[in-house]
Design a protein around this motif. Sequence first.
Motif, PDB file in Angstrom:
ATOM      1  N   THR A 321       1.027  -1.151  -0.116  1.00 35.86           N
ATOM      2  CA  THR A 321       0.079  -0.086  -0.017  1.00 35.86           C
ATOM      3  C   THR A 321       0.828   1.304  -0.066  1.00 35.86           C
ATOM      4  OG1 THR A 321      -0.211   0.242   2.347  1.00 35.86           O
ATOM      5  CG2 THR A 321      -1.776  -1.299   1.462  1.00 35.86           C
ATOM      6  N   VAL A 322       2.043   0.971  -0.225  1.00 40.49           N
ATOM      7  CA  VAL A 322       2.884   2.208  -0.393  1.00 40.49           C
ATOM      8  C   VAL A 322       3.862   1.889  -1.463  1.00 40.49           C
ATOM      9  CG1 VAL A 322       4.812   3.932   0.889  1.00 40.49           C
ATOM     10  CG2 VAL A 322       3.178   2.301   2.293  1.00 40.49           C
ATOM     11  N   PRO A 323       3.221   1.935  -2.842  1.00 45.74           N
ATOM     12  CA  PRO A 323       3.567   1.276  -3.898  1.00 45.74           C
ATOM     13  C   PRO A 323       4.942   1.871  -4.285  1.00 45.74           C
ATOM     14  CG  PRO A 323       1.729   2.215  -4.345  1.00 45.74           C
ATOM     15  CD  PRO A 323       1.828   2.319  -3.132  1.00 45.74           C
ATOM     16  N   THR A 324       5.103   3.114  -4.603  1.00 44.60           N
ATOM     17  CA  THR A 324       6.099   3.693  -5.180  1.00 44.60           C
ATOM     18  C   THR A 324       7.374   3.661  -4.277  1.00 44.60           C
ATOM     19  OG1 THR A 324       4.404   5.205  -5.822  1.00 44.60           O
ATOM     20  CG2 THR A 324       6.775   5.826  -6.366  1.00 44.60           C
ATOM     21  N   ALA A 325       7.289   3.797  -3.032  1.00 50.06           N
ATOM     22  CA  ALA A 325       8.578   3.641  -2.393  1.00 50.06           C
ATOM     23  C   ALA A 325       9.017   2.010  -2.352  1.00 50.06           C
ATOM     24  CB  ALA A 325       8.284   3.966  -0.806  1.00 50.06           C
ATOM     25  N   ALA A 326       8.109   1.171  -1.950  1.00 46.34           N
ATOM     26  CA  ALA A 326       8.403  -0.156  -1.959  1.00 46.34           C
ATOM     27  C   ALA A 326       8.825  -0.793  -3.175  1.00 46.34           C
ATOM     28  CB  ALA A 326       7.104  -0.863  -1.696  1.00 46.34           C
ATOM     29  N   SER A 327       8.198  -0.157  -4.418  1.00 48.75           N
ATOM     30  CA  SER A 327       8.920  -0.618  -5.910  1.00 48.75           C
ATOM     31  C   SER A 327      10.084  -0.424  -5.860  1.00 48.75           C
ATOM     32  CB  SER A 327       7.884  -0.237  -6.674  1.00 48.75           C
ATOM     33  OG  SER A 327       6.529  -0.706  -6.470  1.00 48.75           O
ATOM     34  N   ALA A 328      10.544   1.070  -5.627  1.00 50.85           N
ATOM     35  CA  ALA A 328      11.982   1.467  -6.043  1.00 50.85           C
ATOM     36  C   ALA A 328      12.768   0.669  -5.146  1.00 50.85           C
ATOM     37  CB  ALA A 328      11.848   3.195  -5.519  1.00 50.85           C
ATOM     38  N   ALA A 329      12.549   0.364  -3.756  1.00 45.48           N
ATOM     39  CA  ALA A 329      13.528  -0.634  -2.969  1.00 45.48           C
ATOM     40  C   ALA A 329      13.547  -1.773  -3.526  1.00 45.48           C
ATOM     41  CB  ALA A 329      13.060  -0.338  -1.482  1.00 45.48           C
ATOM     42  N   PHE A 330      12.508  -2.608  -3.800  1.00 43.34           N
ATOM     43  CA  PHE A 330      12.606  -3.788  -4.302  1.00 43.34           C
ATOM     44  C   PHE A 330      13.512  -3.894  -5.563  1.00 43.34           C
ATOM     45  CE2 PHE A 330      11.296  -7.531  -6.345  1.00 43.34           C
ATOM     46  CZ  PHE A 330      11.354  -8.530  -5.674  1.00 43.34           C
ATOM     47  N   ALA A 331      13.235  -2.914  -6.432  1.00 39.80           N
ATOM     48  CA  ALA A 331      13.909  -2.750  -7.647  1.00 39.80           C
ATOM     49  C   ALA A 331      15.505  -2.668  -7.560  1.00 39.80           C
ATOM     50  CB  ALA A 331      13.325  -1.627  -8.717  1.00 39.80           C
ATOM     51  N   ARG A 332      15.516  -2.045  -6.478  1.00 41.51           N
ATOM     52  CA  ARG A 332      17.339  -2.002  -6.275  1.00 41.51           C
ATOM     53  C   ARG A 332      17.713  -3.431  -5.833  1.00 41.51           C
ATOM     54  NH1 ARG A 332      16.171   2.655  -3.149  1.00 41.51           N
ATOM     55  NH2 ARG A 332      15.576   4.160  -4.810  1.00 41.51           N
ATOM     56  N   ASN A 333      16.849  -3.980  -5.011  1.00 37.38           N
ATOM     57  CA  ASN A 333      17.164  -5.256  -4.565  1.00 37.38           C
ATOM     58  C   ASN A 333      17.432  -6.254  -5.474  1.00 37.38           C
ATOM     59  OD1 ASN A 333      15.003  -4.826  -1.772  1.00 37.38           O
ATOM     60  ND2 ASN A 333      17.205  -4.192  -1.675  1.00 37.38           N
ATOM     61  N   VAL A 334      16.356  -6.373  -6.492  1.00 36.62           N
ATOM     62  CA  VAL A 334      16.380  -7.374  -7.293  1.00 36.62           C
ATOM     63  C   VAL A 334      17.622  -7.067  -8.425  1.00 36.62           C
ATOM     64  CG1 VAL A 334      14.565  -6.606  -8.973  1.00 36.62           C
ATOM     65  CG2 VAL A 334      14.854  -8.955  -8.523  1.00 36.62           C
ATOM     66  N   SER A 335      17.627  -5.732  -8.747  1.00 39.60           N
ATOM     67  CA  SER A 335      18.565  -5.430  -9.644  1.00 39.60           C
ATOM     68  C   SER A 335      20.219  -5.975  -9.205  1.00 39.60           C
ATOM     69  CB  SER A 335      18.675  -4.144 -10.061  1.00 39.60           C
ATOM     70  OG  SER A 335      17.572  -3.766 -10.515  1.00 39.60           O
ATOM     71  N   ALA A 336      20.109  -5.628  -7.857  1.00 45.04           N
ATOM     72  CA  ALA A 336      21.635  -6.110  -7.391  1.00 45.04           C
ATOM     73  C   ALA A 336      21.819  -7.618  -7.421  1.00 45.04           C
ATOM     74  CB  ALA A 336      21.665  -5.644  -5.968  1.00 45.04           C
ATOM     75  N   LEU A 337      20.682  -8.327  -7.171  1.00 46.26           N
ATOM     76  CA  LEU A 337      20.780  -9.989  -7.202  1.00 46.26           C
ATOM     77  C   LEU A 337      20.955 -10.365  -8.359  1.00 46.26           C
ATOM     78  CD1 LEU A 337      20.678 -12.537  -5.596  1.00 46.26           C
ATOM     79  CD2 LEU A 337      17.970 -12.653  -6.144  1.00 46.26           C
ATOM     80  N   LEU A 338      20.393  -9.939  -9.454  1.00 42.94           N
ATOM     81  CA  LEU A 338      20.623 -10.127 -10.748  1.00 42.94           C
ATOM     82  C   LEU A 338      21.791  -9.934 -11.323  1.00 42.94           C
ATOM     83  CD1 LEU A 338      17.043  -9.168 -12.576  1.00 42.94           C
ATOM     84  CD2 LEU A 338      17.910 -11.573 -12.155  1.00 42.94           C
ATOM     85  N   LEU A 339      22.331  -8.679 -11.013  1.00 42.46           N
ATOM     86  CA  LEU A 339      23.576  -8.253 -11.447  1.00 42.46           C
ATOM     87  C   LEU A 339      24.770  -9.162 -10.768  1.00 42.46           C
ATOM     88  CD1 LEU A 339      23.376  -4.608 -11.525  1.00 42.46           C
ATOM     89  CD2 LEU A 339      23.085  -5.996 -13.369  1.00 42.46           C
ATOM     90  N   HIS A 340      24.649  -9.799  -9.553  1.00 41.58           N
ATOM     91  CA  HIS A 340      25.336 -10.666  -9.073  1.00 41.58           C
ATOM     92  C   HIS A 340      25.274 -11.920  -9.782  1.00 41.58           C
ATOM     93  CE1 HIS A 340      27.440 -12.874  -5.610  1.00 41.58           C
ATOM     94  NE2 HIS A 340      26.463 -13.738  -5.590  1.00 41.58           N
ATOM     95  N   MET A 341      24.203 -12.369 -10.209  1.00 40.59           N
ATOM     96  CA  MET A 341      24.143 -13.685 -10.916  1.00 40.59           C
ATOM     97  C   MET A 341      24.318 -13.835 -12.221  1.00 40.59           C
ATOM     98  SD  MET A 341      20.922 -15.122  -8.592  1.00 40.59           S
ATOM     99  CE  MET A 341      20.931 -16.882  -9.245  1.00 40.59           C
TER     100      MET A 341
END
Length: 386
Positions: A321-341
């Motif tokens: 229910t706080v979609p913009t902040a939650a999405s921005a943070a998740f996007a950084r997390n998942v990008s970091a994981l993908l770049l790691h793999m």
Amino acid sequence: MKVGVLQETTPGDRRVALVPEMVGRLRGAGLEVLVQSGAGDGAWFADSAYAEAGASIVSRDELLAEAGAVVGISRPEERITGALRAGQALVGLLNPLADPAFAAAMAARGVTAISMDGLPRTLPRAQGMDALTSQANVAGYKAALVGAAAFGRFFPLLITAAGTARPAKVLVLGTGVAGLQAIGTARRLGAVVSAYDVRPQTKTEVESLGATFIELTSVGPAAGDGGYARALAEDERQAQQAELAGHIARHDVVITTAQVPGRRPPLLVTDEAVKAMAAGSVIVDMGAGPLGGNVAGSVPDTETVTENGVTVIGAGSLAATVPTAASAAFARNVSALLLHMVADGELVIDLTDEIQAGVVITHDGAVVQPATAALLAGDPNGGAAP
Ligand code: NAD
């Protein structure tokens, strides 16, 4: 490889797993980015913004046909996961410990399931990938706001010509990531905050936020593995509930956040404790979900008022229910994981890597993550903290 960003399928979830800002980062690593049309709308990221950043806007069917890695936040609904094929990867918070049969199904399809809730969170180099923390942080912030909005009085001390309002007394139960953020937010709104956790090492963090740490005499410390709490034995649980009830009755707003990995959330606020609260009190149960919650009678995503006038809010999915902040943070997390793999634009599975050993649940037709495999083999404690 093409990375496909799905629209979330959980009703009411307005988040999106990747934001336009991260598209260039992935493209820089040799990945192509596909975004399901409308995926970012709920978080105010338009298709045009993704396209300008270099992504291709596609239908869901095109995405499922072309993407080598399909990315979402929560586990997509079955008609999507059931359409994945051998060699494709599915990335998100898939929660295999709560439903190991899902992992078995992905293995049977030959899908590489990558679940970010398996991340070794205490590993310093994994912290930028920690989506549980980023989403809990957003949810804890919102919990304090939800509690304040449902409360019929002010949170701060207010001295006005019309009289003086005493500050609200807020109690936070469970002081992990979400609880600490709820404490900080309630303090910024001016409430007087107390907090409790079975892990006594959280006391200094609680106090550094200006809240009072409550120590129970009936339950000893219950720290488990990896910084988490262990499940309490039945006698400990009852003693804790009874002693907490006295504290709960003295507070206006109670926010509960307690979780034990791989188990149903512990019941902290019993029916009797709810009945002992004053009319007008508010309880926000962040543990509320399909497996139960921290509060007797709480219903997920629902606000109920008890006979004695206590508002009980089942709030297990507040990050959505706080979609913009939650999405921005998740996007950084998942990008970091993908770049790691990823190497040379392709996903490289390496189970000798500590991060991958935690997050890769299935690969090459097998369930490879030990905790999930143990649950499937019939070990009831396989996924849980000891
Ligand atoms: P969580 O969501 O699993 O649980 C929330 C809180 O509930 C925890 O603090 C837990 O101790 C508490 N709890 C469980 N059972 C309880 C009970 N019966 N009564 C009262 N409280 C109870 O936890 P989380 O917020 O995801 O993380 C917990 C901890 O994990 C962190 O505080 C930290 O120590 C560790 N962690 C470390 C890192 C890192 O090192 N970067 C990152 C994230 C988390």
